[in-house]
Design a protein around this motif. Sequence first.
Motif, PDB file in Angstrom:
ATOM      1  N   TYR A 149      57.727  23.651  35.913  1.00  0.00           N
ATOM      2  CA  TYR A 149      57.229  25.171  36.437  1.00  0.00           C
ATOM      3  C   TYR A 149      56.459  25.067  37.759  1.00  0.00           C
ATOM      4  N   TRP A 150      56.543  26.242  38.526  1.00  0.00           N
ATOM      5  CA  TRP A 150      55.593  26.374  39.664  1.00  0.00           C
ATOM      6  C   TRP A 150      54.319  26.981  39.273  1.00  0.00           C
ATOM      7  N   PHE A 151      53.209  26.356  39.666  1.00  0.00           N
ATOM      8  CA  PHE A 151      51.991  26.920  39.588  1.00  0.00           C
ATOM      9  C   PHE A 151      51.326  27.460  40.604  1.00  0.00           C
ATOM     10  N   GLN A 152      50.677  28.753  40.640  1.00  0.00           N
ATOM     11  CA  GLN A 152      50.214  29.560  41.932  1.00  0.00           C
ATOM     12  C   GLN A 152      49.041  30.149  41.611  1.00  0.00           C
ATOM     13  N   ARG A 153      48.038  30.238  42.303  1.00  0.00           N
ATOM     14  CA  ARG A 153      46.912  31.191  42.435  1.00  0.00           C
ATOM     15  C   ARG A 153      46.626  31.283  43.975  1.00  0.00           C
ATOM     16  N   ASP A 154      46.005  32.545  44.355  1.00  0.00           N
ATOM     17  CA  ASP A 154      45.444  32.993  45.531  1.00  0.00           C
ATOM     18  C   ASP A 154      44.201  33.258  45.619  1.00  0.00           C
ATOM     19  N   TRP A 155      43.365  33.283  46.510  1.00  0.00           N
ATOM     20  CA  TRP A 155      41.928  33.656  46.776  1.00  0.00           C
ATOM     21  C   TRP A 155      42.022  34.626  48.024  1.00  0.00           C
ATOM     22  N   ASP A 156      41.563  35.649  47.808  1.00  0.00           N
ATOM     23  CA  ASP A 156      41.561  36.842  49.109  1.00  0.00           C
ATOM     24  C   ASP A 156      40.068  37.139  49.067  1.00  0.00           C
ATOM     25  N   ASN A 157      39.907  38.445  49.653  1.00  0.00           N
ATOM     26  CA  ASN A 157      38.346  38.913  49.817  1.00  0.00           C
ATOM     27  C   ASN A 157      37.894  39.508  48.695  1.00  0.00           C
ATOM     28  N   ASN A 158      38.929  39.815  47.534  1.00  0.00           N
ATOM     29  CA  ASN A 158      38.316  40.367  46.486  1.00  0.00           C
ATOM     30  C   ASN A 158      38.469  39.589  45.344  1.00  0.00           C
ATOM     31  N   ALA A 159      39.344  38.731  45.207  1.00  0.00           N
ATOM     32  CA  ALA A 159      39.792  38.251  43.817  1.00  0.00           C
ATOM     33  C   ALA A 159      40.324  36.770  44.134  1.00  0.00           C
ATOM     34  N   GLU A 160      40.298  36.218  42.884  1.00  0.00           N
ATOM     35  CA  GLU A 160      41.016  34.998  42.728  1.00  0.00           C
ATOM     36  C   GLU A 160      41.976  35.223  41.665  1.00  0.00           C
ATOM     37  N   LYS A 208      64.571  33.374  43.203  1.00  0.00           N
ATOM     38  CA  LYS A 208      63.884  34.191  44.009  1.00  0.00           C
ATOM     39  C   LYS A 208      63.004  35.521  43.265  1.00  0.00           C
ATOM     40  N   LYS A 209      62.774  35.405  41.791  1.00  0.00           N
ATOM     41  CA  LYS A 209      62.586  36.248  40.855  1.00  0.00           C
ATOM     42  C   LYS A 209      60.944  36.235  41.384  1.00  0.00           C
ATOM     43  N   PRO A 210      60.298  37.558  41.295  1.00  0.00           N
ATOM     44  CA  PRO A 210      59.022  37.890  41.460  1.00  0.00           C
ATOM     45  C   PRO A 210      57.952  37.178  40.526  1.00  0.00           C
ATOM     46  N   VAL A 211      56.950  36.498  40.697  1.00  0.00           N
ATOM     47  CA  VAL A 211      55.970  35.933  39.995  1.00  0.00           C
ATOM     48  C   VAL A 211      55.139  37.012  39.503  1.00  0.00           C
ATOM     49  N   GLN A 212      54.665  36.737  38.266  1.00  0.00           N
ATOM     50  CA  GLN A 212      53.818  37.811  37.439  1.00  0.00           C
ATOM     51  C   GLN A 212      52.223  37.207  37.580  1.00  0.00           C
ATOM     52  N   VAL A 213      51.424  38.217  37.763  1.00  0.00           N
ATOM     53  CA  VAL A 213      50.016  37.869  37.596  1.00  0.00           C
ATOM     54  C   VAL A 213      49.405  37.686  36.156  1.00  0.00           C
ATOM     55  N   ASP A 214      48.571  36.601  36.173  1.00  0.00           N
ATOM     56  CA  ASP A 214      48.134  36.393  34.937  1.00  0.00           C
ATOM     57  C   ASP A 214      46.656  37.212  34.973  1.00  0.00           C
ATOM     58  N   ASN A 215      46.611  38.374  34.270  1.00  0.00           N
ATOM     59  CA  ASN A 215      45.619  39.208  34.208  1.00  0.00           C
ATOM     60  C   ASN A 215      44.377  38.546  33.240  1.00  0.00           C
ATOM     61  N   GLU A 216      44.927  37.446  32.576  1.00  0.00           N
ATOM     62  CA  GLU A 216      43.684  37.020  31.543  1.00  0.00           C
ATOM     63  C   GLU A 216      42.726  36.106  32.339  1.00  0.00           C
ATOM     64  N   ARG A 217      43.357  35.257  33.113  1.00  0.00           N
ATOM     65  CA  ARG A 217      42.687  34.310  34.080  1.00  0.00           C
ATOM     66  C   ARG A 217      42.154  34.680  35.296  1.00  0.00           C
ATOM     67  N   THR A 218      42.734  35.887  35.927  1.00  0.00           N
ATOM     68  CA  THR A 218      42.361  36.355  37.146  1.00  0.00           C
ATOM     69  C   THR A 218      40.870  36.844  37.234  1.00  0.00           C
ATOM     70  N   THR A 219      40.314  36.706  38.076  1.00  0.00           N
ATOM     71  CA  THR A 219      38.700  37.124  38.358  1.00  0.00           C
ATOM     72  C   THR A 219      38.619  38.078  39.589  1.00  0.00           C
ATOM     73  N   GLN A 220      37.756  38.973  39.640  1.00  0.00           N
ATOM     74  CA  GLN A 220      37.429  39.716  40.557  1.00  0.00           C
ATOM     75  C   GLN A 220      36.125  39.129  41.223  1.00  0.00           C
ATOM     76  N   HIS A 221      35.858  38.510  42.449  1.00  0.00           N
ATOM     77  CA  HIS A 221      34.673  38.313  42.851  1.00  0.00           C
ATOM     78  C   HIS A 221      33.987  39.282  43.730  1.00  0.00           C
ATOM     79  N   GLN A 222      34.689  40.080  44.377  1.00  0.00           N
ATOM     80  CA  GLN A 222      34.213  41.421  45.052  1.00  0.00           C
ATOM     81  C   GLN A 222      33.059  40.766  46.087  1.00  0.00           C
TER      82      GLN A 222
END
Length: 486
Positions: A183-194, A208-222
Amino acid sequence: MDFITLKDTYPKDSDLPDRTAEILALSRVIDGSMYETLHYDFSVEKDPAGQYISLSKRRPSARTRLCATVVNDSVSLLFSEGHFPSCECSDEQTRDKLEKIIKESKLNEVMLEAAVIGSVGSVAVLMRVLSNRVFFKAMNTAYLTPKWKDNEPDVLEKVTERYKVKGKILNQCGYSVDEVETYWFQRDWDNNAETWYLPQSTADAKDKKPVQVDNERTTQHQLGFVPIVWIKNLPGGDDIDGKPTFPVEAIDLQIESDYLLSQGGRALKYQADPTLHIKNPAFGDQAMVKGAANAIVTSTDGDAKLLEISGDAAHAVMDWVKGLREIALEGAGGNRANADKLSAAQSGRAMELMNQSLIWLADKLRISYGEGALLDLLNMIVKASKAFKLVNKKGKEYGELSQDNDLSLRWAQWYQPTYADKQTQANTLDVLRKASLLSQETAVKSLADAYDITDPQDELRQIKADKPLVDNVPPPKSEPISQSDD
């Protein structure tokens, strides 16, 4: 064999960028695993089929680790306990709070690790605020991809981490996937969230199917900014990676030295137990045990000889390896000083002249990891204090740090001065102070590292408090209480 030939034995994933394979290959040089893909030990000469195994397919038995030595020496001059810079700020309270956060978050240790990891080209330092406490982590950039803002090319817009992982490992991390699949593992960091994403199979990624966000592990650092500092090691690279601390030529010389030492060790082992050649033995085809306790009896026409070799070759090998080491250290800017030639303690200036090339290397690294990365991390802490109520381990709040101060770094001397150096420096500062060419604050700051003065401002206040005692001025006498006529 050179490093290009050795790199061909490393596994390479065509789905990943070319820089990933290059960084992973250079990382093997630092951690000592560069020969792990060679399956045969150096002492093994033939494979199970009886075919001769060339030296390029054997792991050397003696290893010099020249490149790792250069990296460790330069990093020690950069961020060791006696060389880590002090924070300077016009607001004394902000400076003191930053110094406490640096010690509690072990930023010194993180920057040491970052400088070692980044020696292959680049490194990323992640800042996290968990339970209102600040944490830092040095990350290898082999699987990271930065994206810079178009209007601010020195400011990160997003950082993406993406790599392949087996389903069995994902199941151990709490995911429910097929253990056999990749599997491909992916995560992003931007100005508001990990942002974390659910693992995607390589087949779905190929379609080329779109990846789905893991809402359980996603955090909003703001935080309002990407909490990552991207560090390019040395000037001369590209937009993502800098130049490695050690050049590729030094790796080739290290490989040459490793194989020469291994061959020299093999020759010494043979010299300790040379091959016995017997001509027409009297005992025919009987087994013979070689040793001092076993006499060899031959016929009149028989003969027995030990096929010995001269030991001069071992000295020649060592001299050649020493020459290769000098060439490699000269090209990489390493420490070429010989401790055996030092008969007495040398002054700090003498040590600087002896290790001038190493100091030049560490001085260039100060620009990347100090004036660039470390200052950015300190500014991140200041900005984070506005969004979070930062606390220490005991839960005590630091309070909001001042946003209106320009932070700077005060670096320590390269080498600790001797008592003679301290005496010369004290005389010089005394003359400059009396001539009104130097302030007392500057004088105290110049002596801070040599005398372990953590806070020059506190030291100045203590000097003023101790001045009456130093000048032998008696404390003011209290006036007697006048008695009334009553």
